[in-house]
Design an enzyme around this catalytic site. Sequence first.
Site, mmCIF file in Angstrom:
data_model
loop_
_atom_site.group_PDB
_atom_site.id
_atom_site.type_symbol
_atom_site.label_atom_id
_atom_site.label_comp_id
_atom_site.label_asym_id
_atom_site.label_seq_id
_atom_site.Cartn_x
_atom_site.Cartn_y
_atom_site.Cartn_z
ATOM 1 N N CYS A 276 0.856 -1.200 0.098
ATOM 2 C CA CYS A 276 0.147 -0.096 -0.032
ATOM 3 C C CYS A 276 0.873 1.241 0.066
ATOM 4 C CB CYS A 276 -0.960 0.012 1.212
ATOM 5 S SG CYS A 276 -1.971 1.419 1.504
ATOM 6 N N CYS B 215 -0.370 4.104 2.259
ATOM 7 C CA CYS B 215 -0.249 4.115 3.538
ATOM 8 C C CYS B 215 1.151 4.253 4.059
ATOM 9 C CB CYS B 215 -0.537 2.593 3.980
ATOM 10 S SG CYS B 215 -2.016 2.109 2.953
ATOM 11 N N ASP B 216 2.070 3.582 3.067
ATOM 12 C CA ASP B 216 3.346 3.464 3.690
ATOM 13 C C ASP B 216 4.455 4.203 3.119
ATOM 14 O OD1 ASP B 216 2.664 1.680 5.579
ATOM 15 O OD2 ASP B 216 2.834 -0.122 4.384
#
Length: 332
Positions: free
Chosen positions: A154, A157-158
């Site tokens: 992701c 997200c990261d």
Amino acid sequence: MNIFKPLDLSKDTQKPDTESIEKVRCLIIGSGPAGYTAAIYASRANLKPVLYTGLQMGGQLTTTTEVDNYPGYPDGITGPDMMEDFKKQAERFGTEIRFGIATKVDFSGKTHKVTIDENKIVEADAVIIATGATAKYLGLEAESRYSGMGVSACATCDGFFYKGKDVAVVGGGDTAAEEATYLAGLCRKVYLIVRRNVLRASKAMQDKVMKTSNIEILWEHQAIDLFGDNGVEGAVLIKKKGTPQEEIIKVKIDGFFLAIGHTPNSEVFREFIETNETGYIKTMPGSSKTSIPGVFAAGDVQDPVYRQAVTAAGSGCMAAIDAERYLSEKKN
Ligand code: FAD
Ligand code: NAP
């Protein structure tokens, strides 16, 4: 892990125990942000929800470390801690949380029957499906070895953790193109590892990738291993596998992002509920209503586009409100 794998039970034990049929008003399947948020709203609306957690109590976020983009946590929070907060909040208003997997459904009647762990039937007036989606991985041993230490599925997200660093994205579809472009805005260099000599992504997405100067496409490459002492420091790739030009190369990277697709956890419902061609449950635009009255879907299982904790939670709220309205109209 494929949670829909049939359990290895004898024929006799596969027979549901009709003695154990339980009636509930609102059944929630799944314990990620969507399921727990639906539970908070449904219990506050006095629907007395029963929630089955599935194998992964807390959902996908329990597999990550920092969550920095969920509103309300100004200093960030770990995924497992955040999901524990969600659970406590759902319990505070009376949600009954149980460990169990929905293994079969029958949505053909007036009430909806869901079989739990192949031996107990729960009959519900309203069902909220919040079973999420599972990111596909290559299946390399190194992916689990470096899980949370440089391997991610992701970028939204990261990606932030790799600001100014070099990363690789695996895949050639729209997701890979989108993730590579997103990461290129943060990172110094992005390698896009593509197994064929063409991209599957749409023309518009391909153009974007081609025009981004810090994306380098590694055509006909496949990742076979990762290395590094304290987290990912590089990837081992095989170039032009199976041809006379086959070659092993190494690239130095700090982050390894998988973008080879997701599988929505909808298999158990597909006989009754309409899905799109890749298995995502279809909901009516602007609502959580599925093709079956009284069955609602929330979170990643019905969302091929955003797949974020906050959007999952938002749609969980929608599903509980839709369920509450459905139940009160049914009563009248
Ligand atoms: P999920 O979280 O996938 O939960 C699904 C639930 O359903 C699980 O509890 C599972 O046990 C249960 N279940 C499945 N099948 C059954 C069944 N048959 N019976 C009963 N229960 C079942 N998003 C962000 O916004 N910020 C981030 O920083 C972020 N980081 C991420 C990091 C990683 C490594 C990953 C994989 C995802 C990340 N995401 C992040 C995305 C986010 O986790 C998802 O969008 C979100 O969890 C989706 O919530 P959900 O409730 O729809 O489903
Ligand atoms: P996808 O279209 O199925 O593409 C998956 C990609 O991963 C393909 O390029 C595939 O290679 C590659 N791949 C699969 N398994 C692999 C493996 N083991 N090793 C190496 N590469 C592997 O999946 P997606 O990109 O997630 O898209 C899913 C759907 O969502 C699509 O319909 C897409 O159009 C849509 N989507 C749209 C947008 C947008 O419009 N903005 C954004 C994201 C997704 P091959 O090509 O060789 O098969």
